[in-house]
Design a protein around this motif. Structure first.
Motif, PDB file in Angstrom:
ATOM      1  N   SER A 168      38.891  14.827  28.608  1.00  0.00           N
ATOM      2  CA  SER A 168      38.202  14.007  27.285  1.00  0.00           C
ATOM      3  C   SER A 168      38.818  12.863  27.676  1.00  0.00           C
ATOM      4  CB  SER A 168      38.837  14.967  26.005  1.00  0.00           C
ATOM      5  OG  SER A 168      40.028  14.723  25.997  1.00  0.00           O
ATOM      6  N   ASN A 169      39.507  12.358  28.378  1.00  0.00           N
ATOM      7  CA  ASN A 169      40.060  11.172  28.227  1.00  0.00           C
ATOM      8  C   ASN A 169      39.335  10.178  29.681  1.00  0.00           C
ATOM      9  OD1 ASN A 169      42.225   9.199  30.067  1.00  0.00           O
ATOM     10  ND2 ASN A 169      42.646   8.854  27.674  1.00  0.00           N
ATOM     11  N   LYS A 170      39.114   9.119  29.456  1.00  0.00           N
ATOM     12  CA  LYS A 170      37.974   8.183  30.522  1.00  0.00           C
ATOM     13  C   LYS A 170      38.878   8.201  31.821  1.00  0.00           C
ATOM     14  CE  LYS A 170      36.032   3.839  31.414  1.00  0.00           C
ATOM     15  NZ  LYS A 170      35.510   2.491  30.927  1.00  0.00           N
ATOM     16  N   GLN A 171      40.353   7.619  31.656  1.00  0.00           N
ATOM     17  CA  GLN A 171      41.101   7.492  32.708  1.00  0.00           C
ATOM     18  C   GLN A 171      41.358   8.697  33.384  1.00  0.00           C
ATOM     19  OE1 GLN A 171      41.796   5.828  29.769  1.00  0.00           O
ATOM     20  NE2 GLN A 171      41.439   3.688  30.262  1.00  0.00           N
ATOM     21  N   ARG A 172      41.380   9.955  32.829  1.00  0.00           N
ATOM     22  CA  ARG A 172      41.933  11.126  33.548  1.00  0.00           C
ATOM     23  C   ARG A 172      40.422  11.470  34.187  1.00  0.00           C
ATOM     24  NH1 ARG A 172      44.912  12.294  28.623  1.00  0.00           N
ATOM     25  NH2 ARG A 172      43.546  13.647  27.533  1.00  0.00           N
ATOM     26  N   LEU A 173      39.379  11.202  33.556  1.00  0.00           N
ATOM     27  CA  LEU A 173      38.134  11.656  34.462  1.00  0.00           C
ATOM     28  C   LEU A 173      37.883  10.708  35.597  1.00  0.00           C
ATOM     29  CD1 LEU A 173      35.679  13.510  34.453  1.00  0.00           C
ATOM     30  CD2 LEU A 173      34.514  12.031  32.960  1.00  0.00           C
ATOM     31  N   GLN A 174      38.321   9.626  35.376  1.00  0.00           N
ATOM     32  CA  GLN A 174      38.221   8.678  36.561  1.00  0.00           C
ATOM     33  C   GLN A 174      39.118   9.189  37.751  1.00  0.00           C
ATOM     34  OE1 GLN A 174      39.324   4.748  34.737  1.00  0.00           O
ATOM     35  NE2 GLN A 174      37.424   3.936  35.626  1.00  0.00           N
ATOM     36  N   THR A 185      47.094   7.790  46.306  1.00  0.00           N
ATOM     37  CA  THR A 185      48.437   7.333  45.869  1.00  0.00           C
ATOM     38  C   THR A 185      48.498   6.864  44.345  1.00  0.00           C
ATOM     39  OG1 THR A 185      48.193   5.318  46.475  1.00  0.00           O
ATOM     40  CG2 THR A 185      48.741   6.712  48.398  1.00  0.00           C
ATOM     41  N   PHE A 186      49.834   6.958  43.838  1.00  0.00           N
ATOM     42  CA  PHE A 186      50.075   6.580  42.654  1.00  0.00           C
ATOM     43  C   PHE A 186      49.540   5.197  42.544  1.00  0.00           C
ATOM     44  CE2 PHE A 186      52.534   4.788  39.102  1.00  0.00           C
ATOM     45  CZ  PHE A 186      52.559   5.553  38.166  1.00  0.00           C
ATOM     46  N   THR A 187      49.916   4.129  43.628  1.00  0.00           N
ATOM     47  CA  THR A 187      49.471   2.927  43.321  1.00  0.00           C
ATOM     48  C   THR A 187      47.852   2.754  43.400  1.00  0.00           C
ATOM     49  OG1 THR A 187      51.220   2.085  44.726  1.00  0.00           O
ATOM     50  CG2 THR A 187      49.493   0.688  44.709  1.00  0.00           C
ATOM     51  N   ALA A 188      47.244   3.557  44.259  1.00  0.00           N
ATOM     52  CA  ALA A 188      45.643   3.397  44.394  1.00  0.00           C
ATOM     53  C   ALA A 188      45.130   3.943  42.907  1.00  0.00           C
ATOM     54  CB  ALA A 188      44.981   4.376  45.207  1.00  0.00           C
ATOM     55  N   LEU A 189      45.688   5.051  42.121  1.00  0.00           N
ATOM     56  CA  LEU A 189      45.402   5.359  40.881  1.00  0.00           C
ATOM     57  C   LEU A 189      45.454   4.281  39.668  1.00  0.00           C
ATOM     58  CD1 LEU A 189      46.276   9.092  40.969  1.00  0.00           C
ATOM     59  CD2 LEU A 189      44.203   8.258  41.373  1.00  0.00           C
ATOM     60  N   SER A 190      46.783   3.454  40.064  1.00  0.00           N
ATOM     61  CA  SER A 190      46.911   2.642  39.250  1.00  0.00           C
ATOM     62  C   SER A 190      46.006   1.526  39.418  1.00  0.00           C
ATOM     63  CB  SER A 190      48.212   2.032  39.457  1.00  0.00           C
ATOM     64  OG  SER A 190      48.745   0.882  38.668  1.00  0.00           O
ATOM     65  N   GLU A 191      45.414   1.116  40.506  1.00  0.00           N
ATOM     66  CA  GLU A 191      44.529  -0.182  40.582  1.00  0.00           C
ATOM     67  C   GLU A 191      42.929   0.298  39.939  1.00  0.00           C
ATOM     68  OE1 GLU A 191      44.427  -0.919  44.609  1.00  0.00           O
ATOM     69  OE2 GLU A 191      46.445  -1.922  44.690  1.00  0.00           O
ATOM     70  N   LEU A 192      42.803   1.751  40.243  1.00  0.00           N
ATOM     71  CA  LEU A 192      41.547   2.332  39.750  1.00  0.00           C
ATOM     72  C   LEU A 192      41.499   2.363  38.211  1.00  0.00           C
ATOM     73  CD1 LEU A 192      39.010   3.869  40.285  1.00  0.00           C
ATOM     74  CD2 LEU A 192      40.583   5.857  39.946  1.00  0.00           C
ATOM     75  N   THR A 193      42.522   2.676  37.648  1.00  0.00           N
ATOM     76  CA  THR A 193      42.379   3.033  35.945  1.00  0.00           C
ATOM     77  C   THR A 193      43.252   1.798  35.331  1.00  0.00           C
ATOM     78  OG1 THR A 193      44.743   3.705  36.007  1.00  0.00           O
ATOM     79  CG2 THR A 193      42.891   5.272  36.381  1.00  0.00           C
ATOM     80  N   LEU A 201      51.446   7.840  34.482  1.00  0.00           N
ATOM     81  CA  LEU A 201      51.938   8.883  34.922  1.00  0.00           C
ATOM     82  C   LEU A 201      51.682  10.024  33.811  1.00  0.00           C
ATOM     83  CD1 LEU A 201      53.938  10.374  36.757  1.00  0.00           C
ATOM     84  CD2 LEU A 201      55.954   9.584  35.385  1.00  0.00           C
ATOM     85  N   PHE A 202      51.586   9.670  32.468  1.00  0.00           N
ATOM     86  CA  PHE A 202      51.241  10.534  31.365  1.00  0.00           C
ATOM     87  C   PHE A 202      50.056  11.263  31.732  1.00  0.00           C
ATOM     88  CE2 PHE A 202      48.668  11.273  27.395  1.00  0.00           C
ATOM     89  CZ  PHE A 202      49.476  12.082  26.909  1.00  0.00           C
ATOM     90  N   HIS A 203      48.796  10.528  32.139  1.00  0.00           N
ATOM     91  CA  HIS A 203      47.518  10.972  32.389  1.00  0.00           C
ATOM     92  C   HIS A 203      47.495  12.133  33.702  1.00  0.00           C
ATOM     93  CE1 HIS A 203      45.758   9.048  29.110  1.00  0.00           C
ATOM     94  NE2 HIS A 203      46.169   7.814  29.474  1.00  0.00           N
ATOM     95  N   ASP A 211      46.545  22.321  36.272  1.00  0.00           N
ATOM     96  CA  ASP A 211      46.155  22.650  37.732  1.00  0.00           C
ATOM     97  C   ASP A 211      44.626  22.081  38.239  1.00  0.00           C
ATOM     98  OD1 ASP A 211      48.452  24.189  37.878  1.00  0.00           O
ATOM     99  OD2 ASP A 211      47.364  25.952  36.850  1.00  0.00           O
ATOM    100  N   LEU A 212      44.604  20.907  37.571  1.00  0.00           N
ATOM    101  CA  LEU A 212      43.151  20.174  38.066  1.00  0.00           C
ATOM    102  C   LEU A 212      43.523  19.200  39.271  1.00  0.00           C
ATOM    103  CD1 LEU A 212      41.703  19.118  34.799  1.00  0.00           C
ATOM    104  CD2 LEU A 212      41.130  21.168  35.972  1.00  0.00           C
ATOM    105  N   ILE A 213      44.777  18.790  39.566  1.00  0.00           N
ATOM    106  CA  ILE A 213      45.211  18.295  40.765  1.00  0.00           C
ATOM    107  C   ILE A 213      46.622  18.878  41.285  1.00  0.00           C
ATOM    108  CG2 ILE A 213      43.863  15.989  40.052  1.00  0.00           C
ATOM    109  CD1 ILE A 213      46.647  14.837  39.227  1.00  0.00           C
ATOM    110  N   LEU A 214      46.864  18.428  42.261  1.00  0.00           N
ATOM    111  CA  LEU A 214      48.350  18.795  42.725  1.00  0.00           C
ATOM    112  C   LEU A 214      48.892  17.655  43.513  1.00  0.00           C
ATOM    113  CD1 LEU A 214      48.041  19.635  45.979  1.00  0.00           C
ATOM    114  CD2 LEU A 214      47.007  21.727  44.909  1.00  0.00           C
ATOM    115  N   GLN A 215      50.216  17.640  43.504  1.00  0.00           N
ATOM    116  CA  GLN A 215      50.794  16.468  44.659  1.00  0.00           C
ATOM    117  C   GLN A 215      51.263  17.231  45.820  1.00  0.00           C
ATOM    118  OE1 GLN A 215      54.194  14.687  42.817  1.00  0.00           O
ATOM    119  NE2 GLN A 215      53.859  12.729  43.905  1.00  0.00           N
TER     120      GLN A 215
END
Length: 244
Positions: A168-174, A185-193, A201-203, A211-215
């Motif tokens: 329901s959150n735009k960034q999480r859907l992104q 990577t965490f860095t790539a997600l930071s640049e994306l959002t 980290l919260f999102h 269980d929608l993503i995993l590390q």
């Protein structure tokens, strides 16, 4: 030659012309079908080769180096994952087959002798999820789509908490969309959002908890799970009703 004979001759010529036309069309269609079949076979062989190479690189990179069981386990993991890769070449893959594969992996996991085996199994889980996502994207995974839908069986509280709320959150859907075809990577997600540190980290944690993503492993890349991928497919199918 009278008009009747001319008409009869023209009718016969037209019939012959139509027969030849149908023969050519049928020949062209058979040739086109053959080309498409061979093209599909070549593509699937290429995908299968890529998956096999990905198995080798993933296990080599992520398995525990100092473990005395490393080579034995690597051989067993490789056999399991390469057998799965062969499913890509099939016309359809049933839910039962995937279920049997999951059960097989669990049997292997039960025989794990050390606590640190979780590190290696984490990589195997990641590779297995990638294979299932690929099979789904090729639209050969028959996930009992023809089963009659029982709307009354939808668990409202669980559905809202574990499915609707996480996206329901735009960034999480992104974040989820970005992992549909590759790890991030965490860095790539930071640049994306545009999010930083704890906010991002919260999102990510929300998506991990449901269980929608995993590390892939500690401090490793993030990737989408089968549940996450299926949710994106559901949203894509729903989009047509929104007149977008």
């Amino acid at each position: 030659m009278n008009n009747l004979e001319i008409y009869d001759a023209n009718a016969k010529l037209e019939a012959i012309h139509q027969d030849i036309k149908r023969l050519v069309e049928r020949s062209n269609k058979e040739y086109l079908d053959l080309m498409l079949t061979n093209l599909k076979k070549d593509i699937l062989n290429s995908i299968s080769a890529y998956v096999t190479d990905d198995i080798e690189k993933g296990l080599k990179r992520s398995m525990v180096d100092s473990c005395r069981m490393r080579e034995t386990c690597k051989e067993r993991f490789t056999e399991f994952l390469e057998n799965n890769a062969e499913l890509i070449k099939q016309e359809t893959v049933s839910k039962k087959i995937i279920g049997d594969k999951r059960a097989e992996l669990e049997d292997i996991r039960k025989s794990a002798p050390f606590d640190k085996c979780n590190i290696c199994f984490s990589e195997v889980d990641s590779l297995f999820d990638k294979q299932i996502n690929l099979i789904s994207s090729l639209q050969i995974y028959d996930n009992n789509k023809k089963d009659k839908t029982d709307i009354s069986s939808i668990p409202e509280e669980i559905m809202v908490k574990s499915v609707l709320e996480p996206v329901s959150n735009k960034q999480r859907l992104q974040i989820l969309k970005s992992m549909a075809s590759e790890t991030k990577t965490f860095t790539a997600l930071s640049e994306l959002t545009g999010l930083r540190g704890g906010n991002l980290l919260f999102h990510i944690q929300k998506l991990l908890e449901n269980d929608l993503i995993l590390q892939r492993h500690e401090r490793g890349d993030y990737m989408i799970t089968e549940k996450g991928y299926n949710l994106l497919i559901m949203l894509t199918n729903f989009k047509k009703y929104l007149e977008i």
